[in-house]
Design a protein around this motif. Structure first.
Motif, PDB file in Angstrom:
ATOM      1  N   GLN A 133     -47.062  -1.465 -18.068  1.00 51.95           N
ATOM      2  CA  GLN A 133     -46.477  -1.628 -16.738  1.00 51.95           C
ATOM      3  C   GLN A 133     -47.470  -1.113 -15.699  1.00 51.95           C
ATOM      4  O   GLN A 133     -48.063  -0.043 -15.875  1.00 51.95           O
ATOM      5  CB  GLN A 133     -45.170  -0.840 -16.645  1.00 51.95           C
ATOM      6  CG  GLN A 133     -44.477  -0.923 -15.306  1.00 51.95           C
ATOM      7  CD  GLN A 133     -43.238  -0.048 -15.277  1.00 51.95           C
ATOM      8  OE1 GLN A 133     -43.258   1.079 -15.755  1.00 51.95           O
ATOM      9  NE2 GLN A 133     -42.160  -0.577 -14.728  1.00 51.95           N
ATOM     10  N   LYS A 134     -47.631  -1.868 -14.618  1.00 46.75           N
ATOM     11  CA  LYS A 134     -48.521  -1.414 -13.552  1.00 46.75           C
ATOM     12  C   LYS A 134     -47.758  -0.421 -12.682  1.00 46.75           C
ATOM     13  O   LYS A 134     -46.720  -0.748 -12.111  1.00 46.75           O
ATOM     14  CB  LYS A 134     -49.028  -2.585 -12.718  1.00 46.75           C
ATOM     15  CG  LYS A 134     -50.141  -2.182 -11.782  1.00 46.75           C
ATOM     16  CD  LYS A 134     -50.890  -3.369 -11.262  1.00 46.75           C
ATOM     17  CE  LYS A 134     -52.124  -2.901 -10.512  1.00 46.75           C
ATOM     18  NZ  LYS A 134     -52.842  -4.036  -9.953  1.00 46.75           N
ATOM     19  N   GLN A 135     -48.282   0.791 -12.623  1.00 49.69           N
ATOM     20  CA  GLN A 135     -47.678   1.848 -11.809  1.00 49.69           C
ATOM     21  C   GLN A 135     -48.743   2.309 -10.819  1.00 49.69           C
ATOM     22  O   GLN A 135     -49.685   3.006 -11.202  1.00 49.69           O
ATOM     23  CB  GLN A 135     -47.181   3.000 -12.678  1.00 49.69           C
ATOM     24  CG  GLN A 135     -46.059   2.587 -13.611  1.00 49.69           C
ATOM     25  CD  GLN A 135     -45.581   3.713 -14.514  1.00 49.69           C
ATOM     26  OE1 GLN A 135     -46.076   4.829 -14.471  1.00 49.69           O
ATOM     27  NE2 GLN A 135     -44.598   3.402 -15.350  1.00 49.69           N
ATOM     28  N   TRP A 174     -52.457   0.907 -15.209  1.00 49.69           N
ATOM     29  CA  TRP A 174     -51.595   0.289 -16.210  1.00 49.69           C
ATOM     30  C   TRP A 174     -51.183   1.368 -17.200  1.00 49.69           C
ATOM     31  O   TRP A 174     -52.031   2.051 -17.765  1.00 49.69           O
ATOM     32  CB  TRP A 174     -52.328  -0.835 -16.945  1.00 49.69           C
ATOM     33  CG  TRP A 174     -52.455  -2.069 -16.097  1.00 49.69           C
ATOM     34  CD1 TRP A 174     -53.526  -2.429 -15.337  1.00 49.69           C
ATOM     35  CD2 TRP A 174     -51.469  -3.078 -15.921  1.00 49.69           C
ATOM     36  NE1 TRP A 174     -53.259  -3.609 -14.694  1.00 49.69           N
ATOM     37  CE2 TRP A 174     -52.004  -4.036 -15.036  1.00 49.69           C
ATOM     38  CE3 TRP A 174     -50.175  -3.276 -16.414  1.00 49.69           C
ATOM     39  CZ2 TRP A 174     -51.308  -5.177 -14.645  1.00 49.69           C
ATOM     40  CZ3 TRP A 174     -49.490  -4.406 -16.027  1.00 49.69           C
ATOM     41  CH2 TRP A 174     -50.042  -5.341 -15.147  1.00 49.69           C
ATOM     42  N   ILE A 234     -37.320   1.208 -12.787  1.00 54.63           N
ATOM     43  CA  ILE A 234     -38.000   1.226 -11.489  1.00 54.63           C
ATOM     44  C   ILE A 234     -37.616  -0.039 -10.728  1.00 54.63           C
ATOM     45  O   ILE A 234     -37.923  -1.157 -11.145  1.00 54.63           O
ATOM     46  CB  ILE A 234     -39.534   1.304 -11.671  1.00 54.63           C
ATOM     47  CG1 ILE A 234     -39.912   2.592 -12.407  1.00 54.63           C
ATOM     48  CG2 ILE A 234     -40.232   1.226 -10.324  1.00 54.63           C
ATOM     49  CD1 ILE A 234     -41.387   2.705 -12.749  1.00 54.63           C
ATOM     50  N   ASN A 260     -41.650  -5.476 -10.835  1.00 49.46           N
ATOM     51  CA  ASN A 260     -42.435  -4.793 -11.865  1.00 49.46           C
ATOM     52  C   ASN A 260     -43.428  -5.784 -12.459  1.00 49.46           C
ATOM     53  O   ASN A 260     -43.051  -6.887 -12.844  1.00 49.46           O
ATOM     54  CB  ASN A 260     -41.516  -4.273 -12.973  1.00 49.46           C
ATOM     55  CG  ASN A 260     -40.725  -3.062 -12.548  1.00 49.46           C
ATOM     56  OD1 ASN A 260     -41.120  -1.950 -12.830  1.00 49.46           O
ATOM     57  ND2 ASN A 260     -39.607  -3.279 -11.850  1.00 49.46           N
TER      58      ASN A 260
END
Length: 134
Positions: free
Chosen positions: A82-84, A88, A111, A115
């Motif tokens: 997941q890109k946060q 990643w 979140i 996403n």
């Protein structure tokens, strides 16, 4: 043995070898190998596809990401990333590739918003999949 007899003997042996079944030992290289057996081919690069079962879900609602892994051995684990922010992050959601190269993993996200997700197996990465969480 005199020189003339030696040359005659060598000549007879050479003619016999070239005319018989062992002539391949004296054949030209192009006669021994077809071009396809000489040319080495590189293994296909590994690739992953990914598709989410839903594009919009509620917070913590389960959905699936499924896809096909090419060039990866059966049993290789693929992990949801997941890109946060700008990084990643690997999520605790992974599954092994089956013998046909397919995979399907269950995912729950908390979140809210859009996403960006992808699947990864080592340096092999899938294209990004977007799932909106409400």
């Amino acid at each position: 043995m005199n020189r003339a007899l030696r040359y005659a003997t060598v000549g007879v042996i050479a003619v016999t070898l070239l005319g018989g079944g062992t002539a391949a030992a004296f054949a030209a290289p192009q006669d021994l190998h077809s071009p396809s057996s000489v040319v080495a081919t590189a293994p296909a690069a590994a690739s992953l596809t990914a598709k989410a079962s839903a594009t919009t879900v509620n917070a913590w609602q389960e959905f699936r990401i499924s896809g096909v892994a090419k060039g990866l051995k059966a049993g290789t684990k693929v992990t949801v990333q997941q890109k946060q922010g700008t990084k990643w992050v690997s999520l605790p959601a992974s599954v092994p590739v089956n013998s046909k190269g397919n995979y399907s993993v269950r995912v729950k996200l908390g979140i809210k918003g859009v996403n960006q997700l992808r699947m990864g197996a080592g340096s092999t990465l899938s294209p990004v999949v977007k799932v909106t969480v409400r």
